[in-house]
Design an enzyme around this catalytic site. Structure first.
Site, PDB file in Angstrom:
ATOM      1  NE  ARG A 111      61.155  66.027  68.909  1.00  0.00           N
ATOM      2  CZ  ARG A 111      60.712  65.402  69.125  1.00  0.00           C
ATOM      3  NH1 ARG A 111      59.518  65.647  69.593  1.00  0.00           N
ATOM      4  NH2 ARG A 111      61.439  64.106  69.470  1.00  0.00           N
ATOM      5  CD  GLN A 120      55.368  57.783  71.467  1.00  0.00           C
ATOM      6  OE1 GLN A 120      55.345  56.934  72.409  1.00  0.00           O
ATOM      7  NE2 GLN A 120      56.588  59.069  71.636  1.00  0.00           N
ATOM      8  NE  ARG A 178      55.484  60.964  65.122  1.00  0.00           N
ATOM      9  CZ  ARG A 178      55.969  61.336  66.364  1.00  0.00           C
ATOM     10  NH1 ARG A 178      55.781  62.676  66.795  1.00  0.00           N
ATOM     11  NH2 ARG A 178      56.336  60.159  66.830  1.00  0.00           N
ATOM     12  CG  HIS A 216      52.275  66.638  68.880  1.00  0.00           C
ATOM     13  ND1 HIS A 216      53.387  67.337  69.184  1.00  0.00           N
ATOM     14  CD2 HIS A 216      52.318  65.449  69.526  1.00  0.00           C
ATOM     15  CE1 HIS A 216      54.077  66.806  70.728  1.00  0.00           C
ATOM     16  NE2 HIS A 216      53.422  65.240  70.467  1.00  0.00           N
ATOM     17  CG  ASP A 235      53.251  63.359  78.260  1.00  0.00           C
ATOM     18  OD1 ASP A 235      53.810  62.859  78.345  1.00  0.00           O
ATOM     19  OD2 ASP A 235      52.010  63.692  77.965  1.00  0.00           O
ATOM     20  CD  GLU A 271      50.596  67.336  71.729  1.00  0.00           C
ATOM     21  OE1 GLU A 271      50.321  66.003  71.665  1.00  0.00           O
ATOM     22  OE2 GLU A 271      52.007  67.452  72.538  1.00  0.00           O
TER      23      GLU A 271
HETATM   24  O1  TA6 Z   1      52.371  64.462  73.271  1.00  0.00           O
HETATM   25  C1  TA6 Z   1      52.006  63.866  74.311  1.00  0.00           C
HETATM   26  C2  TA6 Z   1      53.692  63.407  73.705  1.00  0.00           C
HETATM   27  O2  TA6 Z   1      52.673  61.639  73.924  1.00  0.00           O
HETATM   28  C3  TA6 Z   1      54.360  62.609  75.496  1.00  0.00           C
HETATM   29  O3  TA6 Z   1      54.175  61.459  75.745  1.00  0.00           O
HETATM   30  C4  TA6 Z   1      56.051  62.742  74.479  1.00  0.00           C
HETATM   31  O4  TA6 Z   1      55.900  61.887  73.822  1.00  0.00           O
HETATM   32  C5  TA6 Z   1      55.168  63.879  73.104  1.00  0.00           C
HETATM   33  O5  TA6 Z   1      54.454  62.772  72.782  1.00  0.00           O
HETATM   34  C6  TA6 Z   1      56.945  62.901  72.475  1.00  0.00           C
HETATM   35  O6  TA6 Z   1      56.381  61.910  71.326  1.00  0.00           O
HETATM   36  P1  TA6 Z   1      57.586  62.123  70.143  1.00  0.00           P
HETATM   37  O7  TA6 Z   1      57.262  60.432  68.805  1.00  0.00           O
HETATM   38  O8  TA6 Z   1      57.353  62.591  68.828  1.00  0.00           O
HETATM   39  O9  TA6 Z   1      59.234  62.516  70.870  1.00  0.00           O
END
Ligand code: TA6
Length: 282
Positions: A57, A75, A80, A152, A197, A254
């Protein structure tokens, strides 16, 4: 930085000078620290985990092969969440910069999710005032494939009320705080004053983030990353994230290739770059 063991074999340090260095964790090839003239420029949550299981994080996580929710895996994809290889150790270059290169190739785990052969190369270059990170996607498969990718980047901020992002006026963004509503940006300076966001499409090559550490600014230059995502979870969302501390001292800016997927042919390469440069009190 709580939790980060600088002595770990998974940690690579690029030290240009005693007060200018960058730290990369091999898990995700995640830049977790960039200190420029003694000032930390990157945000790393004090609750970040370093278990080589969950994404770190903070820092500069690499998003590939999918930005956002993904039907085939986690996601933001698996880059990563994978242990990368240090392919070129920190090396002082003739131009006075310090460089290191990392790589990730397909493996049983990635192929179970996404059955393509690929190799990612990640080059990190540290100079007196800048940090350059370049991602190269190499299609080592016999078939074309499509992907989206993004860096990111979590920037450390001093006081969000003084933090603004430039050069977005006239761009359209998908507002994920409002179910992805397409919105035209009409502000010269975008403040970080709420849950944000926003996925901006086709922005310029340069954006300045004002009001970062030590009230300096950071110039973000991007090459072959047409889009820009801006994110801060703000209080409520942040309270629901067990590994995030201090949303008040961060903003994610990002660069990415995310609005449209990139189609890469067999044996082709794609390279995109982010250059962060500290601009003292402008
Ligand atoms: O970059 C923005 C985003 O896509 C947000 O929607 C939020 O989900 C963030 O990334 C963090 O995502 P993560 O999977 O690292 O918690």
């Amino acid at each position: 930085m709580s939790g980060l063991d600088i002595g770990s074999p998974d940690v690579v340090v690029l030290e240009l000078k005693s007060d200018t260095r960058c730290i990369v964790h091999l898990f995700g090839a995640t830049v977790v620290s960039w200190i420029r003239k003694g000032e930390e420029c990157i945000f790393l949550s004090s609750k970040a985990k370093f278990d080589n299981k969950s994404a770190i994080r903070g820092g500069i996580p690499i998003v590939f092969p999918c930005f956002g929710p993904w039907a085939h895996g986690p996601q933001h994809g698996f880059a990563r969440n994978s242990l990368w290889t240090l392919t070129t150790p920190p090396t002082k270059c003739e131009d006075g910069t310090m460089s290191a290169t990392f790589s990730l190739a397909d493996n049983e785990i990635t192929r179970q999710m996404w059955d393509y052969k690929f190799k990612l190369h990640y080059n990190v270059v540290l100079s007196d005032d800048s940090l350059k990170t370049s991602l190269t996607v190499e299609n080592t498969d016999s078939r074309p494939f499509t992907f989206t990718c993004l860096l990111h980047t979590y920037l450390r901020t001093q006081d969000l009320s003084n933090t603004f992002i430039t050069n977005l006026k006239g761009c359209t963004y998908a507002d994920k705080t409002k179910d992805g509503t397409l919105t035209l940006e009409d502000r010269d300076l975008v403040p970080i004053d709420r849950f944000i966001d926003y996925t901006y499409a086709n922005t310029g090559e340069k954006h300045t983030v004002k009001g970062v550490t030590n009230n300096a600014s950071i110039l973000l230059k991007k090459e072959n990353f047409p889009d820009l995502v801006v994110w801060n979870p703000w209080k409520e969302k942040a309270s629901q994230m067990s590994d995030l501390s201090g949303y008040e001292n961060m903003v994610c800016v990002e660069p990415g290739y995310v609005n449209n997927a990139y189609m890469i042919g067999a044996s082709e390469k794609f390279t995109a770059t982010q250059i962060l440069t500290v601009v003292p009190n402008a």
